[in-house]
Design a protein around this motif. Structure first.
Motif, PDB file in Angstrom:
ATOM      1  N   THR A  83       0.867  -1.188   0.000  1.00 58.00           N
ATOM      2  CA  THR A  83       0.000   0.000   0.000  1.00 58.00           C
ATOM      3  C   THR A  83       0.900   1.233   0.000  1.00 58.00           C
ATOM      4  OG1 THR A  83      -1.749  -1.226   1.100  1.00 58.00           O
ATOM      5  CG2 THR A  83      -1.912   1.180   1.152  1.00 58.00           C
ATOM      6  N   ARG A  84       1.116   1.750  -1.184  1.00 62.91           N
ATOM      7  CA  ARG A  84       2.047   2.853  -1.413  1.00 62.91           C
ATOM      8  C   ARG A  84       1.305   4.196  -1.402  1.00 62.91           C
ATOM      9  NH1 ARG A  84       5.021  -0.186  -0.495  1.00 62.91           N
ATOM     10  NH2 ARG A  84       5.289   1.381   1.073  1.00 62.91           N
ATOM     11  N   SER A  85       2.066   5.263  -1.314  1.00 63.36           N
ATOM     12  CA  SER A  85       1.529   6.591  -1.583  1.00 63.36           C
ATOM     13  C   SER A  85       1.421   6.714  -3.097  1.00 63.36           C
ATOM     14  CB  SER A  85       2.479   7.669  -1.052  1.00 63.36           C
ATOM     15  OG  SER A  85       2.568   7.561   0.351  1.00 63.36           O
ATOM     16  N   VAL A  86       0.205   6.767  -3.599  1.00 70.40           N
ATOM     17  CA  VAL A  86       0.011   6.765  -5.064  1.00 70.40           C
ATOM     18  C   VAL A  86      -0.244   8.192  -5.544  1.00 70.40           C
ATOM     19  CG1 VAL A  86      -1.249   5.738  -6.989  1.00 70.40           C
ATOM     20  CG2 VAL A  86      -1.029   4.459  -4.846  1.00 70.40           C
ATOM     21  N   ARG A  87       0.604   8.649  -6.465  1.00 71.18           N
ATOM     22  CA  ARG A  87       0.450  10.009  -7.001  1.00 71.18           C
ATOM     23  C   ARG A  87       0.410   9.986  -8.524  1.00 71.18           C
ATOM     24  NH1 ARG A  87       4.831  10.153  -3.400  1.00 71.18           N
ATOM     25  NH2 ARG A  87       4.426  11.142  -1.385  1.00 71.18           N
ATOM     26  N   LEU A  88       1.405   9.285  -9.122  1.00 73.01           N
ATOM     27  CA  LEU A  88       1.495   9.263 -10.591  1.00 73.01           C
ATOM     28  C   LEU A  88       0.489   8.313 -11.216  1.00 73.01           C
ATOM     29  CD1 LEU A  88       5.387   9.147 -10.941  1.00 73.01           C
ATOM     30  CD2 LEU A  88       3.913  11.021 -11.667  1.00 73.01           C
TER      31      LEU A  88
ATOM     32  N   ARG B  59      12.732  10.998  -7.962  1.00 72.39           N
ATOM     33  CA  ARG B  59      11.449  10.300  -8.200  1.00 72.39           C
ATOM     34  C   ARG B  59      10.356  10.864  -7.289  1.00 72.39           C
ATOM     35  NH1 ARG B  59      14.814   5.875  -9.009  1.00 72.39           N
ATOM     36  NH2 ARG B  59      14.577   5.075  -6.896  1.00 72.39           N
ATOM     37  N   MET B  60      10.741  11.114  -6.031  1.00 76.64           N
ATOM     38  CA  MET B  60       9.752  11.649  -5.078  1.00 76.64           C
ATOM     39  C   MET B  60       9.328  13.063  -5.494  1.00 76.64           C
ATOM     40  SD  MET B  60       9.167  11.062  -1.137  1.00 76.64           S
ATOM     41  CE  MET B  60      10.738  10.567  -0.659  1.00 76.64           C
ATOM     42  N   VAL B  61      10.285  13.857  -5.946  1.00 76.19           N
ATOM     43  CA  VAL B  61       9.977  15.219  -6.408  1.00 76.19           C
ATOM     44  C   VAL B  61       9.016  15.151  -7.592  1.00 76.19           C
ATOM     45  CG1 VAL B  61      10.962  17.220  -7.610  1.00 76.19           C
ATOM     46  CG2 VAL B  61      12.071  16.337  -5.542  1.00 76.19           C
TER      47      VAL B  61
ATOM     48  N   THR C 101      -2.856   9.041  -1.101  1.00 80.49           N
ATOM     49  CA  THR C 101      -1.632   9.484  -0.403  1.00 80.49           C
ATOM     50  C   THR C 101      -2.075  10.341   0.761  1.00 80.49           C
ATOM     51  OG1 THR C 101      -0.326   9.587  -2.444  1.00 80.49           O
ATOM     52  CG2 THR C 101       0.477  10.893  -0.633  1.00 80.49           C
ATOM     53  N   LEU C 102      -1.505  10.090   1.916  1.00 81.39           N
ATOM     54  CA  LEU C 102      -1.777  10.995   3.040  1.00 81.39           C
ATOM     55  C   LEU C 102      -0.977  12.258   2.810  1.00 81.39           C
ATOM     56  CD1 LEU C 102      -2.855  11.744   5.827  1.00 81.39           C
ATOM     57  CD2 LEU C 102      -0.981  10.436   6.832  1.00 81.39           C
ATOM     58  N   THR C 103      -1.642  13.397   2.699  1.00 77.69           N
ATOM     59  CA  THR C 103      -0.928  14.664   2.494  1.00 77.69           C
ATOM     60  C   THR C 103      -1.260  15.658   3.606  1.00 77.69           C
ATOM     61  OG1 THR C 103      -2.598  15.867   1.228  1.00 77.69           O
ATOM     62  CG2 THR C 103      -1.161  14.350  -0.017  1.00 77.69           C
ATOM     63  N   SER C 104      -0.371  16.642   3.718  1.00 77.41           N
ATOM     64  CA  SER C 104      -0.526  17.607   4.809  1.00 77.41           C
ATOM     65  C   SER C 104      -0.463  19.067   4.344  1.00 77.41           C
ATOM     66  CB  SER C 104       0.567  17.349   5.861  1.00 77.41           C
ATOM     67  OG  SER C 104       1.801  17.085   5.220  1.00 77.41           O
ATOM     68  N   TYR C 105      -0.226  19.295   3.047  1.00 81.46           N
ATOM     69  CA  TYR C 105       0.010  20.668   2.568  1.00 81.46           C
ATOM     70  C   TYR C 105      -1.095  21.642   2.966  1.00 81.46           C
ATOM     71  CZ  TYR C 105       3.259  18.363  -0.683  1.00 81.46           C
ATOM     72  OH  TYR C 105       4.241  17.615  -1.242  1.00 81.46           O
TER      73      TYR C 105
ATOM     74  N   PRO D 250      11.611   0.153  -0.379  1.00 77.26           N
ATOM     75  CA  PRO D 250      12.827  -0.110   0.397  1.00 77.26           C
ATOM     76  C   PRO D 250      12.697   0.521   1.786  1.00 77.26           C
ATOM     77  CG  PRO D 250      13.272   1.252  -1.564  1.00 77.26           C
ATOM     78  CD  PRO D 250      11.808   1.071  -1.484  1.00 77.26           C
ATOM     79  N   ARG D 251      13.081  -0.191   2.791  1.00 65.84           N
ATOM     80  CA  ARG D 251      13.032   0.321   4.168  1.00 65.84           C
ATOM     81  C   ARG D 251      14.318  -0.071   4.883  1.00 65.84           C
ATOM     82  NH1 ARG D 251       9.027   3.344   2.856  1.00 65.84           N
ATOM     83  NH2 ARG D 251       6.913   2.897   3.564  1.00 65.84           N
ATOM     84  N   THR D 252      14.697   0.695   5.890  1.00 64.53           N
ATOM     85  CA  THR D 252      15.812   0.305   6.756  1.00 64.53           C
ATOM     86  C   THR D 252      15.470  -1.050   7.366  1.00 64.53           C
ATOM     87  OG1 THR D 252      16.074   2.631   7.302  1.00 64.53           O
ATOM     88  CG2 THR D 252      17.198   1.053   8.738  1.00 64.53           C
TER      89      THR D 252
HETATM   90  C1  LIG Z   1       2.065  12.479   8.209  1.00 61.55           C
HETATM   91  C2  LIG Z   1       2.374  12.350   6.740  1.00 61.55           C
HETATM   92  C3  LIG Z   1       2.282  13.463   5.930  1.00 61.55           C
HETATM   93  C4  LIG Z   1       2.529  13.380   4.554  1.00 61.55           C
HETATM   94  N1  LIG Z   1       2.382  14.489   3.769  1.00 61.55           N
HETATM   95  C5  LIG Z   1       2.538  14.375   2.425  1.00 61.55           C
HETATM   96  C6  LIG Z   1       2.268  15.477   1.573  1.00 61.55           C
HETATM   97  O1  LIG Z   1       1.884  16.568   2.009  1.00 61.55           O
HETATM   98  N2  LIG Z   1       2.440  15.304   0.244  1.00 61.55           N
HETATM   99  C7  LIG Z   1       2.812  14.113  -0.302  1.00 61.55           C
HETATM  100  O2  LIG Z   1       2.934  14.009  -1.534  1.00 61.55           O
HETATM  101  N3  LIG Z   1       3.062  13.043   0.476  1.00 61.55           N
HETATM  102  C8  LIG Z   1       2.928  13.146   1.822  1.00 61.55           C
HETATM  103  N4  LIG Z   1       3.132  12.043   2.618  1.00 61.55           N
HETATM  104  C9  LIG Z   1       3.483  10.753   2.003  1.00 61.55           C
HETATM  105  C10 LIG Z   1       4.962  10.445   2.136  1.00 61.55           C
HETATM  106  O3  LIG Z   1       5.707  11.350   1.356  1.00 61.55           O
HETATM  107  C11 LIG Z   1       5.177   8.995   1.662  1.00 61.55           C
HETATM  108  O4  LIG Z   1       4.726   8.142   2.669  1.00 61.55           O
HETATM  109  C12 LIG Z   1       6.616   8.718   1.293  1.00 61.55           C
HETATM  110  O5  LIG Z   1       6.848   9.294   0.049  1.00 61.55           O
HETATM  111  C13 LIG Z   1       6.946   7.237   1.192  1.00 61.55           C
HETATM  112  O6  LIG Z   1       6.189   6.616   0.190  1.00 61.55           O
HETATM  113  P1  LIG Z   1       5.298   5.336   0.524  1.00 61.55           P
HETATM  114  O7  LIG Z   1       4.154   5.809   1.401  1.00 61.55           O
HETATM  115  O8  LIG Z   1       4.820   4.814  -0.808  1.00 61.55           O
HETATM  116  O9  LIG Z   1       6.168   4.327   1.228  1.00 61.55           O
HETATM  117  C14 LIG Z   1       2.907  12.121   3.993  1.00 61.55           C
HETATM  118  C15 LIG Z   1       2.991  10.985   4.808  1.00 61.55           C
HETATM  119  C16 LIG Z   1       2.718  11.089   6.167  1.00 61.55           C
HETATM  120  C17 LIG Z   1       2.790   9.842   7.006  1.00 61.55           C
END
Ligand SMILES: Cc1cc2nc3c(=O)[nH]c(=O)nc-3n(C[C@H](O)[C@H](O)[C@H](O)COP(=O)(O)O)c2cc1C
Length: 220
Positions: A18-23, A99-101, A159-163, A201-203
């Motif tokens: 379960t990844r942060s999906v954006r693209l 990639r993250m950017v 994706t959980l975002t906070s902006y 990948p994780r520690t």
């Molecule tokens: C508390 C929290 C806030 C986050 N805020 C943002 C955000 O504002 N924008 C965004 O693109 N991703 C946000 N993320 C997602 C992380 O960037 C993301 O978990 C990280 O890139 C690792 O990717 P993965 O979730 O696929 O492992 C947030 C994640 C958490 C837990």
């Protein structure tokens, strides 16, 4: 009494992919109310302090409303990405940071085109020290993650975002969220354009989990 045997192949796959999906968000395919309600129904099986269930969930579909929230999201997100690029220097040009950017910027660019924006809220405000703050947010984030897992298991991504929290008051006004209710994030929700994802990948856990005393390995 017989114990229910879970299909850990499926549950482990869900938990590890379960990844942060954006693209890979499908901006064209509509997201049905029913699937959202199903996922929220599962999400609210999560624990809350003392069974308080002080969560509320704002599901935003209205285009004009998404445009307004999107503008705040974009303003903060662009500044955050820019600061990240500057801080990373050369590292921002390739590899995982690049990639993250790229994926972070994409989400910022399309935010109001995502079919649904879900804003989880907790009634009250975090107050006091670490214990009170932990309990406050602990009453909502387990449910947020369950929601994301339930979405993923049905072919949707988030994706959980906070902006937008930098403009929490303005967004509260747009959505009619009462004073004293805390927004904890914003989840863009859509079907995904690919059927599956990979573990990230994780520690190694052996380096970050300790036995009995800080820094002491669980196994060698
Ligand atoms: C508390 C929290 C806030 C986050 N805020 C943002 C955000 O504002 N924008 C965004 O693109 N991703 C946000 N993320 C997602 C992380 O960037 C993301 O978990 C990280 O890139 C690792 O990717 P993965 O979730 O696929 O492992 C947030 C994640 C958490 C837990």
């Amino acid at each position: 009494m017989q114990t229910v045997v879970m299909d850990t192949t499926s549950t482990d796959h869900l938990l590890s992919t379960t990844r942060s999906v954006r693209l890979k968000l499908d901006l064209e395919r509509p997201v049905e109310d029913e699937v959202l309600l199903e996922c929220l129904r599962l999400a609210i099986q999560a624990p809350t302090p003392g069974g308080a269930q002080s969560w509320r969930w704002l599901v935003v579909r209205d285009q004009e409303t998404k445009n307004k929230i999107g503008a705040y999201f974009r303003a903060v997100g662009n500044a955050y990405i820019q600061a990240g690029i500057e801080a990373a220097g050369e590292a921002a040009k390739s590899g995982p940071v690049a990639r993250m950017v790229r994926s972070g910027q994409h989400l910022i660019d399309v935010i109001e085109k995502v079919p649904v924006l879900v804003i989880p809220c907790a009634q009250g405000r975090p107050e006091g020290g670490n214990a009170e703050t932990s309990v406050f947010y602990g009453g909502i984030f387990p449910a947020v993650w369950s929601f994301q897992l339930a979405l993923r298991s049905r072919g949707l991504g988030s994706t959980l975002t906070s902006y937008h929290l930098g403009h929490e008051t303005e967004v509260a006004e747009i959505l009619g969220i009462p004073d004293g209710v805390t927004q904890v994030g914003l989840l863009p929700v859509a079907y995904t354009t690919v059927p599956d994802f990979k573990p990230a990948p994780r520690t190694p856990v052996e380096e970050i989990a300790y036995l009995d005393r800080w820094g002491q390995a669980i196994s060698s």
